[in-house]
Design a protein around this motif. Structure first.
Motif, mmCIF file in Angstrom:
data_model
loop_
_atom_site.group_PDB
_atom_site.id
_atom_site.type_symbol
_atom_site.label_atom_id
_atom_site.label_comp_id
_atom_site.label_asym_id
_atom_site.label_seq_id
_atom_site.Cartn_x
_atom_site.Cartn_y
_atom_site.Cartn_z
ATOM 1 N N GLY A 73 42.263 34.814 34.972
ATOM 2 C CA GLY A 73 41.594 36.094 35.179
ATOM 3 C C GLY A 73 40.528 36.003 36.249
ATOM 4 O O GLY A 73 40.420 36.880 37.128
ATOM 5 N N TRP A 74 39.741 34.927 36.207
ATOM 6 C CA TRP A 74 38.671 34.767 37.194
ATOM 7 C C TRP A 74 39.226 34.506 38.582
ATOM 8 O O TRP A 74 38.758 35.082 39.581
ATOM 9 C CB TRP A 74 37.748 33.627 36.783
ATOM 10 N N TYR A 126 40.599 37.675 40.096
ATOM 11 C CA TYR A 126 39.519 38.522 40.609
ATOM 12 C C TYR A 126 39.067 38.052 41.993
ATOM 13 O O TYR A 126 38.913 38.863 42.920
ATOM 14 C CB TYR A 126 38.348 38.507 39.634
ATOM 15 N N LEU A 175 37.259 42.568 34.781
ATOM 16 C CA LEU A 175 37.296 41.130 34.509
ATOM 17 C C LEU A 175 36.597 40.808 33.196
ATOM 18 O O LEU A 175 37.149 40.089 32.349
ATOM 19 C CB LEU A 175 36.629 40.356 35.658
#
Length: 222
Positions: free
Chosen positions: A180-181, A184, A147
């Motif tokens: 992206g976060w 994750y 990440l």
């Protein structure tokens, strides 16, 4: 493996502060490099403004502990050296420092869109590099390397952006960072219905896409 602390005479600097500081130096130099590439002679000004915004985030995050726990702070003021304002203090610091940064840029007469892109690139690089260093240097940290590696790649990709004066660059990079976060959290953690941060981030991605679509549709109609 551990990251060494630094002792200069009677001054002791914790390894965590060293990592944050080194990350800030990397981001500072990165802003100057981007400006050189885009043939902007004011790179040092933008870099210094970003450093000031980062320091303001740190100060607010650190001392917002007093606002969240006023009684404890009065009873044990020494705790402020070891505690902080948590997530609320961090978010408050980012928002306030960003506003101060924008006001300073506006007073100087520079493009706000270009300045925001520089700010975002430096923040992504600083966050990514420091978290990777924490994970590799301390066994107590357990952050996902992919990440934060992704955030570093996002930051470095600004080098290839042809027009940093276009608002859509802000839109795209904000969406990509949030995506992206959220990815994750969805694939590597357990999400609960009450996890407001994930739902808020997801709503931000959708909301930004809608606003961008509406703006483009309005321009086409003119």
């Amino acid at each position: 493996m551990g990251f060494p602390s630094l002792t200069i005479g009677p001054i002791f600097i914790q390894s965590t502060y060293l990592i944050w500081g080194l990350g800030a130096v990397v981001a500072f130099l990165w802003i100057i490099i981007i400006n050189i590439y885009h043939k902007n002679s004011h790179g040092r000004f933008f870099a210094l403004e970003w450093i000031q915004s980062l320091l303001l985030i740190a100060v607010i995050w650190k001392f917002s502990y007093v606002i969240n726990h006023p009684i404890k702070a009065i009873q044990s003021p020494e705790k402020m050296l070891f505690l902080n304002g948590g997530t609320l203090g961090l978010v408050s610091g980012i928002i306030i420092s960003f506003i101060v940064y924008i006001r300073s840029i506006h007073k100087a007469g520079f493009s706000l869109i270009y300045s925001i892109n520089l700010w975002m690139s430096a923040q992504l690089l600083w966050l990514g590099t420091t978290q990777i260093a924490f994970t590799l240097g301390f066994t107590v940290y357990n952050t996902p390397l992919w990440l934060y590696g992704y955030l570093v790649v996002l930051a470095l990709s600004y080098f290839f952006v042809k027009n940093m004066y276009h608002y859509r660059i802000i839109v795209y990079y904000t969406q990509l960072a949030l995506l992206g976060w959220v990815s994750y959290r969805v694939f590597f953690t357990t999400i609960r219905l009450g996890d407001l941060a994930v739902w808020f981030s997801f709503a931000m991605i959708i909301g930004i896409s809608y606003v961008d679509y509406a703006i483009n549709k309005g321009r086409e109609a003119i």
